[in-house]
Design a protein around this motif. Sequence first.
Motif, PDB file in Angstrom:
ATOM      1  N   GLN A  20       0.852  -1.192   0.000  1.00  0.00           N
ATOM      2  CA  GLN A  20       0.000   0.000   0.000  1.00  0.00           C
ATOM      3  C   GLN A  20       0.893   1.250   0.000  1.00  0.00           C
ATOM      4  OE1 GLN A  20      -3.420  -0.577  -0.103  1.00  0.00           O
ATOM      5  NE2 GLN A  20      -2.760  -2.718  -0.194  1.00  0.00           N
ATOM      6  N   THR A  21       0.314   2.382  -0.355  1.00  0.00           N
ATOM      7  CA  THR A  21       1.151   3.588  -0.541  1.00  0.00           C
ATOM      8  C   THR A  21       1.880   4.015   0.723  1.00  0.00           C
ATOM      9  OG1 THR A  21      -0.849   4.859  -0.214  1.00  0.00           O
ATOM     10  CG2 THR A  21      -0.047   4.680  -2.482  1.00  0.00           C
ATOM     11  N   ASP A  22       1.273   3.766   1.887  1.00  0.00           N
ATOM     12  CA  ASP A  22       1.906   4.224   3.131  1.00  0.00           C
ATOM     13  C   ASP A  22       2.755   3.133   3.787  1.00  0.00           C
ATOM     14  OD1 ASP A  22      -0.151   2.547   3.775  1.00  0.00           O
ATOM     15  OD2 ASP A  22      -0.893   3.742   5.451  1.00  0.00           O
ATOM     16  N   GLN A  23       3.121   2.104   3.009  1.00  0.00           N
ATOM     17  CA  GLN A  23       3.859   0.972   3.593  1.00  0.00           C
ATOM     18  C   GLN A  23       5.223   0.786   2.938  1.00  0.00           C
ATOM     19  OE1 GLN A  23       1.224  -2.349   2.956  1.00  0.00           O
ATOM     20  NE2 GLN A  23      -0.129  -1.775   4.658  1.00  0.00           N
ATOM     21  N   GLN A  76       8.103   5.492  -0.394  1.00  0.00           N
ATOM     22  CA  GLN A  76       8.455   6.600   0.494  1.00  0.00           C
ATOM     23  C   GLN A  76       9.836   7.143   0.124  1.00  0.00           C
ATOM     24  OE1 GLN A  76       6.264   7.346   3.229  1.00  0.00           O
ATOM     25  NE2 GLN A  76       4.932   5.887   2.175  1.00  0.00           N
ATOM     26  N   PRO A  98       3.510  -0.351   8.048  1.00  0.00           N
ATOM     27  CA  PRO A  98       3.348   1.092   7.857  1.00  0.00           C
ATOM     28  C   PRO A  98       4.698   1.803   7.941  1.00  0.00           C
ATOM     29  CG  PRO A  98       1.695   0.254   9.377  1.00  0.00           C
ATOM     30  CD  PRO A  98       2.663  -0.865   9.139  1.00  0.00           C
ATOM     31  N   LYS A 128       5.401   4.649   8.896  1.00  0.00           N
ATOM     32  CA  LYS A 128       5.578   5.478  10.109  1.00  0.00           C
ATOM     33  C   LYS A 128       6.126   4.677  11.290  1.00  0.00           C
ATOM     34  CE  LYS A 128       0.759   4.986  11.364  1.00  0.00           C
ATOM     35  NZ  LYS A 128      -0.564   5.526  11.292  1.00  0.00           N
TER      36      LYS A 128
END
Length: 327
Positions: free
Chosen positions: A28-31, A76, A107, A109
Amino acid sequence: MKYRALELQLNAGKVTPTFITQEQPKLQTDQVTIKVAYSDINHKDFLALNPKSGVLRHYPQIPGIDAAGVVVASNQAHLPLGQKVLITGFDLGISWPGGYAEYITVPAKWVVKLPTNLSLAMAMQYGTAGSTAALSVQALLAQALPKQTPLLITGATGGVGGWALAILKHLGYHHLTAVSRQAAATPYLTHLGAEQVITPDALKTIPAKPLQKQRFGGVIDAVGGDLLAAILPQVAYGGRIALSGNTGGNQLNTTTLPFILRHVQLIGIDSVYYPASQRQAVWQKLATSFKPTTTTLACTKIDFQDLAATLPTFNTNKPTGRYLIQF
Ligand SMILES: NC(=O)c1ccc[n+]([C@@H]2O[C@H](COP(=O)([O-])OP(=O)(O)OC[C@H]3O[C@@H](n4cnc5c(N)ncnc54)[C@H](OP(=O)(O)O)[C@@H]3O)[C@@H](O)[C@H]2O)c1
């Protein structure tokens, strides 16, 4: 691409660690996806084998609350391919597939960039235990703490207490008392920096009085329970207790007197959901100013392929130091 993972499977009330092979999830885009090089065994990973511990809410689950490795898929910009990283805590190995796998997708983050001066293996020798020790030491040092202050460290044969002891010794504290139930651990704890090693019983006086001789100017407690209740009356005026663990139990039976007559402060330490924005700074300390240079914790190395057999035996011989899993 398929990869191997260790899954905890629950059948008829019994949890069995079993190797599985599975397909990587879609990124996924945030991973980011990380090829795991090292993980470790923490007290919590062992507890995950016990369905009554409440550590895992559902089975099957891939455990492993820590992982270190290299980014192999990412959207990222700050985590490019090839970046060395580590992850501790958050939901890893609890409600999210954990570090006991050749690859993890997590994730972005949650991810901390590996500081220069720290190897992937050393990051996992620290792991959650080391970062918890660092947060505990930080909590004591948040007020002036002269180097001659007598300090007490419980659970010192384990990961959190052991790292706290070694870090404090490295920082120049020399009146360090380590607590262990194991008489045979005295040479090891002396090597880590303890000036003296005492048993939990030596802290428990009968009858216990709410205020006793002021013996310790600060405490790092990875045990809690009755031991913490026995320690509180022995903390000096203004002393701080950094409490992270509950191997000795969750209950605390005490009085208000150490708090209201001696200004004792009981500080809770949590590394699991410690803010992501402050983690890089903690790991930077573990790579530099907090990094013991003359001593290190005992470390048992385990090949990932042997983990299904090793994990259930973690507590059998009373663990000393850290357990490093190499892939
Ligand atoms: N708050 C957080 O974010 C956080 C993070 C990491 C860990 N923890 C907690 O911190 C604790 C220690 O973790 P760890 O990874 O260091 O565990 P560990 O490596 O298993 O070490 C625990 C140590 O505690 C001592 N101990 C165990 N049972 C005890 C008892 N009944 N009474 C007195 N001492 C006892 C043992 O020392 P002796 O055999 O030498 O007595 C053992 O070496 C655990 O409760 C863990 O869940 C909390």
